[in-house]
Write an enzyme that holds these catalytic residues in place. Structure first.
Site, mmCIF file in Angstrom:
data_model
loop_
_atom_site.group_PDB
_atom_site.id
_atom_site.type_symbol
_atom_site.label_atom_id
_atom_site.label_comp_id
_atom_site.label_asym_id
_atom_site.label_seq_id
_atom_site.Cartn_x
_atom_site.Cartn_y
_atom_site.Cartn_z
ATOM 1 N N ARG A 219 7.698 0.228 5.368
ATOM 2 C CA ARG A 219 6.791 0.748 4.344
ATOM 3 C C ARG A 219 6.635 2.260 4.420
ATOM 4 N NH1 ARG A 219 3.846 -4.054 6.101
ATOM 5 N NH2 ARG A 219 4.437 -5.746 4.706
ATOM 6 N N VAL A 220 7.189 2.871 5.460
ATOM 7 C CA VAL A 220 7.227 4.331 5.510
ATOM 8 C C VAL A 220 8.452 4.841 4.763
ATOM 9 C CG1 VAL A 220 7.460 6.315 7.041
ATOM 10 C CG2 VAL A 220 5.903 4.463 7.631
#
Length: 584
Positions: free
Chosen positions: A444-445
């Site tokens: 999710r980064v």
């Protein structure tokens, strides 16, 4: 002190007998004040006080009323500070933390004991997470605070603690000694070395439970933490301060990914902590030996709570590892911490909770099992530069049963972390190692934790792999394929083969960019799959010394220019064509 507690009830009278030992002869007014306090505490009409002098107390006094001990002596303070032969730094911390309780109950008595969990009466002022000491030397931690009694989990000496054993408060929270001396060592969750290399010189003492930094103290995750694994760094990049879950069935290579990530931190300044929870001692020893063999133990600490250790020790292990990581983070350093694994951690907590008579919920876990892991993983972050700029990057591991990611613990940890790497048994058995499922894995980064060179080199990798998987299923039902379909299948096979990577062979960012550049331009499609790894490795080794300095430029700038792409492709064509002057 073995004074028997007795209360005598008459029609309206209530007499309490107590035993008072003082370091020196007390004045009458002091005795009267103590009698008044006992009378008020026990709602008594009369207090019979047996007073004696005990110079070994050094100062103060010890008052015992039945099972309850009020210890305000100098000897008690000294024993608490000197427990365990502390170093000077630890002793200084204990002196600063010590809080004598002159009018509060400092002791109690065990009323039940089973499987390392004891119930204690008489310590009304004890708090959650406080360390307590039993008269036989055993130590425990307050885990449950109920009206009239405490639930305490024992760290050691469970077989010697029984009903009637006296217990006293320490006045301090559970913690672990910390310091640079712990690097290269194997310790238990209490900070004691278990590798036979002698004691560790501690520089301080950190509580194992600590509130996570607030959002204003953090900064965004944008600095890559390279694992050296091509499949992960290219598609699911991890940044410093991120929490990336490694999830999959047993024997799918979860620990191997974590080990490779630790090996790849060599010479990067990133310190590593490997927390083993409920693992076999032989497995932990094998990991330690592998790290030592590849030169990684010099910057790594192993916190080991083996399968033979008690549930309380397995429960506090990840918190102890995080306390050590926070020490390094406070000094502005970056830390990689691996929790192997949180499934067994949750099982240990479930055992403790059921023994404490807490209500079981889904899958028999207590209702606060989500908080168990969220308060642990929230402590991993990247601090602001003005606060040191240190970071803790977490790689928690969770084991699934038959690939069921919808079970209770997997769904909990997935929702807490910033992405997951899902390892699939079918891929592992088919020889695709690491067995990363591209469809279910995510970071999710994302690109924020990638260099620009890596972003450019793998821009279409996930799409091409997904197309290949769909086309591979379709091609099984057709023998007559057109040229374009056949080309895409060959390209997909080459990409899949490229992502295979042996153990303990992490690749640098520049090496990964070079290989991805070749693959994205179709340079590997015509190679026999059996020869691909050997040829690409040989090319990368030679290209390191190329006069253009392309790989050094990629490493230093994190970028790749069209001219550098052309240089890579030209060098490959010459290398594949067998030209001796292909790479200068």
């Amino acid at each position: 002190m073995a004074t028997e507690f007795s209360r005598e009830f008459f029609s309206e009278n209530r007499i309490v007998k107590a035993d008072l030992r003082a370091a020196h002869q007390l004045r009458e007014e002091d005795i009267a004040r103590i009698k008044a306090e006992v009378k008020k505490l026990y709602d008594a009409t009369e207090v019979i006080l047996n007073v004696s002098v005990d110079e070994s107390l050094l100062s103060g006094y010890v008052l015992q009323v039945g099972d309850r001990v009020f210890d305000n002596s100098g000897r008690h303070q000294l024993d608490q500070m000197m427990a365990g032969k502390p170093s000077l730094a630890t002793l200084k911390t204990r002196i600063e933390d010590y809080k004598p309780a002159q009018t509060s109950a400092e002791g109690g008595v065990v009323i039940s004991s089973a499987d390392g969990i004891v119930q204690v009466e008489g310590m009304d002022k004890a708090v959650y997470g406080e360390i307590v000491t039993f008269e036989n030397g055993a130590k425990g931690m307050v885990e449950s605070v109920d009206p009239g009694k405490l639930g305490i989990m024992l760290f050691d000496g469970a077989e010697t603690v029984g009903v009637g054993t006296l217990v006293t408060r320490s006045g301090k929270r559970a913690g672990i000694p910390v310091g640079d001396g712990f690097l290269g060592r194997v310790i238990d969750p209490l900070g004691e070395p278990i590798d036979g290399k002698g004691p560790v010189n501690a520089e301080g003492y950190n509580p194992i439970e600590k509130q996570a930094p607030g959002i204003l103290e953090r900064q965004s995750v944008d600095t890559p933490l390279h694992t050296g694994i091509l499949a992960i760094d290219s598609m699911f990049p991890i940044g410093r301060g991120q929490r990336e879950l490694i999830i999959g069935d047993r024997q799918t290579g979860k620990t191997s990914i974590a080990t490779d990530a630790i090996l790849n931190q060599k010479d990067t300044g990133v310190l590593c902590i490997y927390v083993a929870i409920g693992q076999k001692a032989s497995s932990i020893a094998r990991v330690a030996e592998d790290l030592k063999k590849h030169g990684a133990m010099s910057y790594t600490t192993i916190v080991a709570a083996t399968a033979s250790d008690s549930a309380p020790l397995q429960y506090i292990a990840p918190y102890a590892g995080t306390a050590l990581a926070e020490y390094f983070m406070s000094k502005g350093k970056s830390v990689l911490i691996v929790y192997d694994d949180l499934s067994k951690h949750a099982v240990a907590y479930r055992a403790i909770s059921l023994l404490l008579r807490r209500s079981p919920g889904r899958e028999a876990y207590p209702g606060d099992v989500f908080y168990l892991h969220s308060r642990l993983l929230e402590r991993s972050c990247r601090m602001r530069d003005d606060l040191g700029g240190g970071s803790i990057t977490a790689l928690p591991i969770v084991e699934t049963q038959a690939g069921d990611v919808s079970a209770y613990i997997p769904t909990n940890v997935i929702s807490i972390t910033d992405g997951q790497i899902f390892l699939e048994s079918a891929l592992f058995n088919a020889g695709n190692r690491p067995a990363v499922n591209v469809g279910l894995s995510v970071s999710r980064v994302g690109g924020a934790a990638q260099t620009k060179a890596m972003k450019k080199a793998n821009s279409n990798l996930r799409i091409e792999l997904a197309q290949y998987k769909d086309m591979e299923s379709f091609a099984q039902f057709s023998s007559d394929l057109d040229t374009e379909t056949r080309r895409q299948l060959e390209h997909g096979k080459a990409l899949t083969e490229m992502l295979k990577q042996p153990l303990y062979q992490p690749k640098s960012d520049a090496e990964q960019v070079v290989v991805l550049t070749l693959a994205s331009h179709g340079m590997l499609d015509d190679l026999p799959l059996a020869d691909q790894r050997a040829k690409t490795n040989a090319f990368v080794r030679q290209f390191h010394a190329d006069v253009s300095g392309t790989m050094d430029a990629i490493t230093s700038t994190g970028k790749i220019t069209p001219e550098q792409v052309d240089t890579i492709l030209t060098a490959w064509k010459a290398f594949a064509g067998g030209e001796s002057n292909g790479i200068q």
